[in-house]
Enzyme design. Structure first.
Site, short mmCIF file in Angstrom:
data_model
loop_
_atom_site.label_atom_id
_atom_site.label_comp_id
_atom_site.label_asym_id
_atom_site.label_seq_id
_atom_site.Cartn_x
_atom_site.Cartn_y
_atom_site.Cartn_z
N ASP A 1 -16.36 -43.51 1.43
CA ASP A 1 -16.90 -44.76 1.97
C ASP A 1 -15.84 -45.86 2.04
OD1 ASP A 1 -18.57 -46.57 3.11
OD2 ASP A 1 -20.14 -46.45 1.59
N HIS B 1 -18.90 -47.71 5.76
CA HIS B 1 -20.17 -48.04 6.41
C HIS B 1 -20.20 -49.46 6.96
CE1 HIS B 1 -21.39 -49.48 2.28
NE2 HIS B 1 -21.97 -50.41 3.00
N SER C 1 -20.73 -55.36 0.72
CA SER C 1 -20.04 -54.11 1.05
C SER C 1 -18.59 -54.35 1.46
CB SER C 1 -20.72 -53.39 2.20
OG SER C 1 -21.83 -52.70 1.72
#
Lengths: 455, 457
Positions: free
Chosen positions: B117, B86, B206
């Site tokens: 992911d 993402h 992230s």
């Protein structure tokens, strides 16, 4: 204001009683009906305005006063109040009209002499700009006192009912309006959504506001009286007709032209229910209806009204009556003769049963569920039962049951009828050795295995 | 060229609230350690990068660029950088990596796997050697050996604050969470469990590493509960390492699919008269999937798969089973030992290639229309009768598509009365429309209601 009107309409008012006298008398044609809807664990009170339509205490209520899916046996304790009177009398629910879904109740005979039917009044011919007055109905703590309202006719439209719009709020929904000489002008319908912008702490929001107690729109009396009092023989009766077509859409003008339909009004059919009159007659998905019984569909403005008009034409048919449809199918035109049938069981007529120990209600599967669940089953196929209520914090809820679930299996047994499901659940509920049961439910495109405890 | 496309989204998945995460069961041990500060840890810090991405989005009826910031960790001498799917997706137009020594270098996307992911980048090594840029390389630890209570550190770029180190412990090492449309509409989390940590993880973390006290990478930080205190989640090293090797070799992870949605057997063993600790309950079977065609039914219990006993009693036991099925080569025959009521049966299922619900996307700029191919899985989700057509994902105000009345979610099924199979058909029609703009008659489906719309210049 009154003086102004007198000078503008001196002829009509000659000999007519003063407005206050008219207002007092006309207020006897409006009543407030209270009742409650019983659910598994609650009662929700309802209060609506209605009009007196005959000398036998028959009251007509707007369609929106009772949601159509509520079973008749859940409508309880009807009471009728005269405007300005804190005392009520009991009333009986008579059912609803299949064309407009208006509801009827009959008030106890003790107040019949104090009610005045709308049929006693002359009918008004309405013109744009004509002054009208209406009866507003105050809240219960004010004894539903009637109050005077005034506005002018703004426009009159066929939708397909003849509906009038006033220049401002003129009556309460379900109450009445009149001309200055006392002629019956209209029956208040629910108010329109008003688009408004709200600015809260500098943020602008678009909002649609609707007044619950006052309305600018009304059914025009001269047309309304033709359809008054279409009372069913019993509240439970299902005299609805059906064709079995779903997803009707008006074809817009540009599309019609591109499809070679010229300037004709047309309706497209998205889905045909299996086993319905439409399927038996050979109607197909994406067929376009152009005319009914030789009469071309009328081009209403807004165009979506064409669909309402077509639906009303189906509703007006008698069970067993034929209907001839002119259909555009691709490049060809076909004529299709349909025999109108009685509607299959409605959701409100479906059997249902609340299992209090488990905390949920199952409801019989009806043909219309086929459409909402996108199942495409044959008309007599029963894939299970529907969960129509789940009590908060009950074993059913803890086990994951949701309203709308289709129960397909209980403890591994396929469910093929409501009675079967009810008897399985009944024996589970009375079997003290069972600690739980397992249900397979369908939910959208997926299924889930639920485990529900038994206490 | 833009080949694959997705809906728009904010880059930083961290910050997105979890929809379904079980009760918190983190055992907290007081654990003291003084190993921090070792040479390995310094090396680790030098391997963490900031990633700035600009990517294309098709949400609003045209192609637009959106930018975002995330983190990453360099895992090889030849410049492989691991981050989240993402953070960097195939729509990325440019990817800039800021090294620990504050040098910036471009990178390219080698592979992408929204299911876990994870995404793999390679630094522009020509540039690196021309500019003689230096960086450290982090090493993987072993996520299987982690214990709840053990100290870990998260390193990344929270809210753009480069190389922020936060400290916490492993709160739980087997968290189950999946989201069927969590990454710009793509599925995620079905094939792995998650490490849960109380090390502060914020938007921008992230793709950064979760490391143990010796500076070894034990996870890739991915998600957090917004509004909760210190509930962060990382993809375990075990998953990351295996996905990384697939992405490096093939640019993707190919998985097998049979169409089963497992439920948790939890406490139902006696009900189904099963031996303890065995069996996986089937909650749902995708219509038309290999399992459905082979006759597997919802509420069946799968006892074993190719002779391997399955134990799917608890949520965290499900991802390994899904991963087992997925890891067979596409086209494999799987023999399921199935218990249905009192009956035992063997069912052979041939696997298909796993596909996402998100189809390819495209923008038709002159129409102000962006669409996505209807995938099999999306068609199933909407209970459409076929996977033909394209679904509208955006329209631009006052452009032809908007004026024709097309709305997000409409499925365009026919054009000029001819079935529209997919995106390629529509591209062809668009080409000929561009040279000869005659009005087009579009048939759309919305919740099974058919409508007709005219698109014209």
């Amino acid at each position: 204001m009154l003086l102004g009107c007198l000078s503008a309409y001196p002829l009509q008012l000659q000999g007519a009683p003063a407005i206050d006298t008219l207002f007092e008398e006309r207020s006897q044609s409006v009543v407030v009906v209270e009742f409650f809807v019983k659910t598994e664990i609650d009662r929700s009170p309802m209060s609506v305005n209605g009009i007196v339509i005959d000398g036998n205490g028959t009251i007509q209520l707007p369609a929106s006063s009772v949601p159509s899916w509520i079973p008749v046996d859940r409508l309880r304790e009807f009471k009728v109040y005269r405007l300005g009177d804190s005392e009520s009398v009991d009333a009986e629910y008579l059912g609803s009209d299949r064309l407009h879904s208006w509801h009827y109740v009959r008030a106890d005979s003790s107040i019949w002499p104090k009610l005045k039917p709308v049929t006693d009044y002359a009918l008004a011919e309405l013109k744009t700009g004509q002054p009208l007055w209406g009866i507003g109905v105050a809240t219960k703590d004010l004894d539903f006192t009637p109050y005077f309202m005034r506005a002018e006719v703004s426009t009159i439209q066929k939708l397909p009912e003849t509906v009038g719009f006033a220049t401002s709020e003129i009556t309460s929904p379900g109450s009445l309006l009149f001309t200055d000489d006392g002629a019956f002008a209209g029956w208040g319908s629910s108010s329109l959504n008003m688009e408004r912008y709200l600015t809260i702490e500098g943020n602008r929001y678009q909002a649609y506001l609707r007044k619950p107690d006052q309305s600018t729109t009304f059914y025009v009396a001269s047309e309304l009286v033709k359809t008054l009092g279409n009372i069913p023989s019993s509240p439970e009766i299902n005299d609805l007709t059906w064709l079995g077509v779903v997803g009707l859409q008006t074809i817009d003008d540009e599309v019609a032209e591109l499809m070679g339909l010229g300037d004709r009004a047309a309706i497209s059919i998205s889905q045909i229910i299996k086993g319905s009159p439409a399927e038996k007659a050979g109607l197909q998905e994406r067929d376009m209806v152009l005319s009914v019984d030789g009469v071309p569909l009328k081009r209403y403005t807004p165009r979506r009204v064409v669909v309402s008009d077509f639906e009303q034409q189906i509703a007006k048919k008698e069970i067993g009556e034929r209907m001839t449809l002119e259909i555009a199918r691709g490049d060809s035109r076909v004529e299709i003769d349909v025999t109108i049938e009685q509607s299959p069981k409605l959701v409100r007529e479906a059997d249902r049963r609340y299992f209090e120990g488990m905390g949920f209600t199952i409801r019989e599967f009806v043909v219309y569920d086929n459409v909402s669940l996108k199942l495409d089953l044959e008309i007599d196929e029963v894939p299970g039962v529907i969960v129509s209520f789940v009590k908060p914090s009950s074993d059913a809820q803890t086990g994951g049951a949701q309203v709308g679930d289709l129960i397909k299996e209980i403890d591994g047994q396929a469910i093929s009828s409501y009675d079967q499901a009810a008897s399985i659940l009944e024996s589970l509920e009375s079997d003290s050795s069972k600690k739980e049961f397992v249900a397979l439910v369908a939910r959208g495109a997926e299924t889930a295995v639920l485990r529900i405890a038994l206490n | 060229m833009l080949v694959k496309m997705h809906p728009p989204s904010i880059m930083v998945k961290i910050g997105k609230q979890f929809a379904r995460c079980g009760a918190l069961a983190g055992l907290i041990f007081l654990f003291s350690a003084d190993l921090f500060g070792g040479i390995f840890f310094d090396r680790l810090l030098e391997s963490v990068v900031r990633i700035d991405v600009r990517e294309t989005t098709f949400a609003g009826g045209s192609t637009r660029l959106v930018s975002g910031v995330g983190s990453g960790v360099i895992l090889s001498r030849d410049g492989l950088v691991m981050t989240n799917a993402h953070v960097v997706s195939p729509q990325a137009v440019d990817i800039w990596v800021t090294l620990a020594n504050l040098e910036r270098v471009q990178a390219e996307l080698l592979g992408w796997d929204h299911w876990t992911d994870l995404a793999l980048l390679r630094l522009d090594m020509d540039e690196v050697s021309r500019r003689k840029l230096e960086f450290s390389v982090a090493k993987f630890g072993n996520s299987d050996k982690l214990k709840p209570g053990q100290t870990v550190y998260a390193v990344g770029t929270p809210h753009g604050l480069s190389r922020t180190v936060t400290k916490g412990i492993i709160s739980n090492k087997d968290r189950y969470y999946h989201d069927s449309s969590g990454i710009r509409g793509y599925e995620t989390g079905f094939f792995n469990t998650w490490l849960q940590t109380d090390a502060a993880i914020n938007p921008g973390n992230s793709g950064g590493p979760l490391v143990n006290e010796s500076g070894r990478v034990v996870g890739i930080n991915t998600r957090t509960y917004l509004g909760a205190d210190n509930l962060g989640f990382a993809i375990p090293e075990k998953t990351a390492r295996s996905v990384m090797s697939h992405l490096e070799a093939h640019g993707e992870v190919e998985r097998s699919y049979i169409g089963l949605a497992p439920g948790f057997l939890q406490d139902l063993e006696t009900f189904y008269s099963l031996e303890a600790n065995q069996g996986m309950l089937i909650n749902s079977v995708d219509p038309g999937s290999p399992a459905a065609l082979a006759g597997v039914k919802a509420s069946d219990i799968v006892l074993s798969l190719n002779g391997k006993k399955l134990d799917g009693r608890f949520p965290e036991q499900i991802p390994p089973i899904r991963n087992l099925i997925a890891s067979y080569p596409v086209g494999s025959s799987l023999t399921l030992e199935v218990k249905r009521g009192g009956e035992l049966m063997l069912i052979v299922v041939e696997t298909e290639r796993l596909e996402s619900r998100v189809g390819d996307e495209w923008a038709f700029e002159k129409w102000g229309l962006t669409v996505r191919e209807v995938s099999r899985s999306f068609a199933r989700e909407l209970q459409l009768t076929s996977d033909d057509g394209v679904v509208v994902i955006g329209t631009q105000s006052a452009f032809p598509a908007d004026k024709a009345g097309l709305r997000r979610g409409d499925v365009i099924s026919k054009i000029n009365q001819t079935n529209l199979i997919g995106l390629d058909d529509l591209k062809e029609i668009y080409e000929s429309y561009s040279s000869n703009p005659d009005p087009l008659l579009m048939e759309t489906l919305r919740n099974r209601t058919v409508s007709f719309k005219v698109l014209k210049p």
